[in-house]
Design an enzyme around this catalytic site. Structure first.
Site, PDB file in Angstrom:
ATOM      1  N   CYS A 119       4.366   7.568  -7.842  1.00  0.00           N
ATOM      2  CA  CYS A 119       2.808   7.544  -7.603  1.00  0.00           C
ATOM      3  C   CYS A 119       1.929   8.757  -7.743  1.00  0.00           C
ATOM      4  CB  CYS A 119       2.429   6.259  -6.431  1.00  0.00           C
ATOM      5  SG  CYS A 119       0.796   6.049  -6.068  1.00  0.00           S
ATOM      6  N   LYS A 194       2.204  -5.555  -4.371  1.00  0.00           N
ATOM      7  CA  LYS A 194       1.664  -4.393  -3.152  1.00  0.00           C
ATOM      8  C   LYS A 194       0.239  -5.006  -2.484  1.00  0.00           C
ATOM      9  CE  LYS A 194       1.068   0.259  -2.663  1.00  0.00           C
ATOM     10  NZ  LYS A 194       1.525   1.555  -2.919  1.00  0.00           N
ATOM     11  N   LYS A 247       5.061  -5.882  -0.260  1.00  0.00           N
ATOM     12  CA  LYS A 247       4.746  -4.706   1.264  1.00  0.00           C
ATOM     13  C   LYS A 247       3.249  -5.237   0.606  1.00  0.00           C
ATOM     14  CE  LYS A 247       4.104   0.048   1.077  1.00  0.00           C
ATOM     15  NZ  LYS A 247       2.863   1.319   0.130  1.00  0.00           N
TER      16      LYS A 247
HETATM   17  C1  PBG Z   1       2.295   5.085  -2.621  1.00  0.00           C
HETATM   18  C2  PBG Z   1       2.469   4.761  -1.781  1.00  0.00           C
HETATM   19  C3  PBG Z   1       2.002   4.266   0.299  1.00  0.00           C
HETATM   20  C4  PBG Z   1       2.829   3.731   0.926  1.00  0.00           C
HETATM   21  C5  PBG Z   1       4.020   3.788  -0.163  1.00  0.00           C
HETATM   22  N1  PBG Z   1       3.746   4.166  -1.081  1.00  0.00           N
HETATM   23  C6  PBG Z   1       0.774   4.383   0.675  1.00  0.00           C
HETATM   24  C7  PBG Z   1      -0.715   3.600  -0.596  1.00  0.00           C
HETATM   25  O1  PBG Z   1      -0.310   3.245  -1.349  1.00  0.00           O
HETATM   26  O2  PBG Z   1      -1.576   4.394   0.073  1.00  0.00           O
HETATM   27  C8  PBG Z   1       2.702   3.142   2.091  1.00  0.00           C
HETATM   28  C9  PBG Z   1       3.840   3.004   3.318  1.00  0.00           C
HETATM   29  C10 PBG Z   1       3.515   2.501   4.010  1.00  0.00           C
HETATM   30  O3  PBG Z   1       2.232   1.969   4.875  1.00  0.00           O
HETATM   31  O4  PBG Z   1       4.512   3.201   5.221  1.00  0.00           O
HETATM   32  N2  PBG Z   1       2.985   6.180  -2.842  1.00  0.00           N
END
Ligand code: PBG
Length: 321
Positions: A119, A194, A247
């Site tokens: 990401c 997600k 997720k």
């Molecule tokens: C984005 C990402 C997030 C999480 C994993 N990858 C955060 C978001 O989308 O803001 C969240 C993981 C967690 O809350 O444990 N890089």
């Protein structure tokens, strides 16, 4: 029915309960997320996630070797770069923090399964998951950088690329760039369903990735939607994902179950930071029994249909053993 059927016969003692138990949690099904920072400090605790740290490369190797010896085999790597900019340059830098950590970990743990979160939010100065122009997150321009990032992870030794950005078409782009560069054996675990969730709150402290303005609602999913999750998962599979993820996990057990029923691929669920921190906070206050509630939560995610669980609790489970 009664008295012919007496379900309590099957609950009479631990041995019988164990004999008829339908769901099991095996450590081979767990992935432990780790935060690696470009810093000389070996480990810095994340206040909102007791037991979780930001590590430098030496620190993460030490942490993972402790857990590896205890039987945790899979790790999901997140990077905290020193430099952030509008183009997320550090994300696809050959010598970026994740790439360097991967090279070391690959050497130290040749048999481990190394996943990398892909990401841009940890790498952009504004904390958004992509390139921003006039306040809009641009899809295709961001996908190009996500694909470049994925290739650099594959080159550094990743086994699986896990894109968590939720841009459209990124799985296809990642599959293409990997194949074109001789990495057809590197897999994709896509964060397919997600949701835009407040359960990520503690993570954003851990990963320094909170958006400076606005939110993630134009790419992450609306928590109200179920059909949309199925569509996202379907399209990621069509684009070439080997495994798909739901997720967060706990508020989305119904989605995990639907995914399990509908798709014939491994389903992963991410027991996210907020789910972890809530248990830790309540346990600290003496309001819940931490170990029992943790095991119940992980089992419920498995029972809902997840084959694989990404969880910060992997650490406690391993260290307790
Ligand atoms: C984005 C990402 C997030 C999480 C994993 N990858 C955060 C978001 O989308 O803001 C969240 C993981 C967690 O809350 O444990 N890089």
């Amino acid at each position: 029915m009664y008295p012919t059927h007496r379900p309590r016969r099957l609950r009479k003692n631990p041995a019988i309960r164990s004999l008829v138990r339908e769901t099991h949690l095996d450590w081979s099904q767990l992935i432990y997320p780790v935060f690696v920072a470009e810093t000389s400090v070996r480990q810095t605790p994340v206040d909102s996630m007791p037991g979780i740290f930001q590590f430098n490369i030496d620190g993460v190797v030490k942490e993972c070797s402790t857990l590896y010896e205890k039987g945790i085999r899979s790790f999901l790597i997140f990077g905290l770069p020193e430099q952030k900019d509008e183009k997320a340059t550090s994300a696809y830098d050959e010598h970026g923090i994740v790439q360097e950590a991967l090279r070391r970990m690959r050497r130290e743990f040749p048999e481990a399964i190394l996943f990398t979160d892909v990401c841009l939010c940890e790498y952009t100065s504004h904390g958004h998951c992509g390139i921003v122009k006039d306040g809009i997150i641009l899809n295709d321009e961001s996908v190009e950088l996500l694909a470049r990032t994925s290739l650099s992870h594959a080159q550094a030794g990743a086994d699986f690329i896990a894109p968590s950005d939720m841009m459209d078409g990124r799985v296809a782009a990642i599959r293409r760039i990997l194949d074109e560069n001789g990495f057809s054996d590197i897999g994709i675990l896509s964060y397919a369903a997600k949701y835009s969730s407040a359960f990520y709150g503690p993570f954003r402290e851990a990963a320094h990735s909170a958006p400076q303005f606005g939110d993630r609602k134009t790419h992450q999913m609306d928590p109200a939607n179920r059909l949309e999750a199925l569509k996202e998962m379907q399209s990621d599979l069509e684009e070439g994902a080997d495994m798909i993820m739901v997720k967060p996990a706990l508020s989305y057990l119904d989605i995990i179950r639907e995914a399990r029923n509908r798709f014939d691929v491994p389903i992963a669920a991410y027991n996210v930071s907020g789910e972890y921190s809530m248990v830790k906070a309540a346990a600290k206050n003496g309001w819940v029994n931490e170990k029992v509630i943790r095991d119940e939560i992980l089992l419920s995610i498995r029972r809902a249909g997840a084959d694989i669980i990404i969880t910060y609790f992997a650490r406690d489970l391993a260290l307790e053993s």
